[in-house]
Design an enzyme around this catalytic site. Structure first.
Site, short mmCIF file in Angstrom:
data_model
loop_
_atom_site.label_atom_id
_atom_site.label_comp_id
_atom_site.label_asym_id
_atom_site.label_seq_id
_atom_site.Cartn_x
_atom_site.Cartn_y
_atom_site.Cartn_z
N SER A 160 19.13 12.89 63.54
CA SER A 160 17.91 12.45 62.86
C SER A 160 18.32 11.81 61.53
CB SER A 160 16.99 13.65 62.63
OG SER A 160 15.82 13.25 61.94
N LYS B 262 8.45 13.63 60.81
CA LYS B 262 7.92 14.17 62.07
C LYS B 262 9.03 14.84 62.87
CE LYS B 262 4.74 11.77 64.18
NZ LYS B 262 3.55 12.67 64.21
N GLU B 263 10.20 14.20 62.92
CA GLU B 263 11.35 14.81 63.62
C GLU B 263 11.73 16.14 62.98
OE1 GLU B 263 13.21 10.39 64.59
OE2 GLU B 263 14.38 11.81 63.40
N LEU B 264 11.81 16.14 61.65
CA LEU B 264 12.16 17.37 60.94
C LEU B 264 11.16 18.47 61.21
CD1 LEU B 264 13.94 18.90 58.96
CD2 LEU B 264 12.63 17.87 57.07
#
Length: 250
Positions: free
Chosen positions: A116, A183-185
């Site tokens: 990421s 959002k990934e985190l």
């Protein structure tokens, strides 16, 4: 790592390339016993190999009479076939197939790690990190390689967050306040909190721990490393160790 079984099998086949087939009659001035000695020794070694490893192989019933009748060429042919029997080799190496019910298969990680990152960090760090990890044969979710022309990239990324064993999060000023990096985190934090298993491996890239604490207090308690203190090859090896630990614990 090559097992004793594979090592001995490969050695027998390699020796066979340089060993002449035995003959049953004298010819010229050549002493037949001396001529046949290398092939006789080879077949004796195949007999030992058979007793140690091959009694459960599908060709065992064929090999046994060949050894008794000293059929050199046919034995070479059988060993060649066994060398291509990957299923049997895996069995001898202690690798077992595990049948996974279909309803559980969807939960098996597809990727070893999800990287990421902010796109702006690709050129000066992330691309090199990806190449270093990829060299180790590790299966990586890296957007540039995984997302193809015509894919719904949002769905693809969300799918990747769910199907990765680990997440290397490259956190920089470029990472801050970006919709999809955040959002990934959030997805990875949710998974880690829900499963109680280590998932997030943060890398601080050109930021301080204080900046991390101010921006993402929920990540600050997770042990991080700084990109400036390690080469990408060193980080790749560090990750490989984490992956090995995880695999050993399964």
């Amino acid at each position: 790592m090559v097992s004793d079984f594979e090592t001995q099998l490969n050695e027998l086949l390699e020796r066979a390339k340089n060993t002449k087939s035995p003959v049953n009659a004298t010819f010229g001035e050549t002493n037949i016993n001396e001529y046949n000695k290398p092939s006789e020794v080879w077949m004796n070694d195949v007999q030992i190999f058979y007793e140690n490893y091959l009694k459960t192989h599908a060709l065992a019933d064929r090999i046994k009479p060949l050894l008794f009748h000293r059929k050199y060429s046919e034995l070479v042919s059988c060993l060649t076939s066994i060398s291509k029997d990957r299923k049997f080799i895996d069995k001898m190496n202690g690798i077992q197939e595990v049948a996974v019910p279909k309803y559980l298969a969807k939960g098996i990680p597809q990727y070893d790690v999800f990287i990421s990152h902010a796109n702006r960090d690709k050129e000066d760090f992330v691309e090199e990190l990806y190449q270093a990890i990829n060299k180790l044969g590790i299966n990586i979710f890296y957007d540039k390689d995984v997302i193809d022309w015509g894919d719904n990239w949002k769905n693809k990324i969300l799918e990747g967050t769910k199907k990765s064993e680990f997440a290397i999060i490259v956190i920089s000023k470029n990472f801050f306040d970006r919709e999809w990096t955040e959002k990934e985190l959030a997805e990875f934090l949710s998974r880690q909190n829900r499963n109680g298993q280590k998932l997030i491996l943060p890398i601080l890239h050109n930021i301080t721990l204080t900046q991390l604490q101010e921006q993402y207090p929920s990540v600050a308690d997770i042990q991080a490393i700084e990109s400036k203190k390690y080469t990408c090859d060193q980080i790749a090896i560090m990750f490989a160790r984490q992956l090995i630990k995880r695999l050993k614990s399964i």
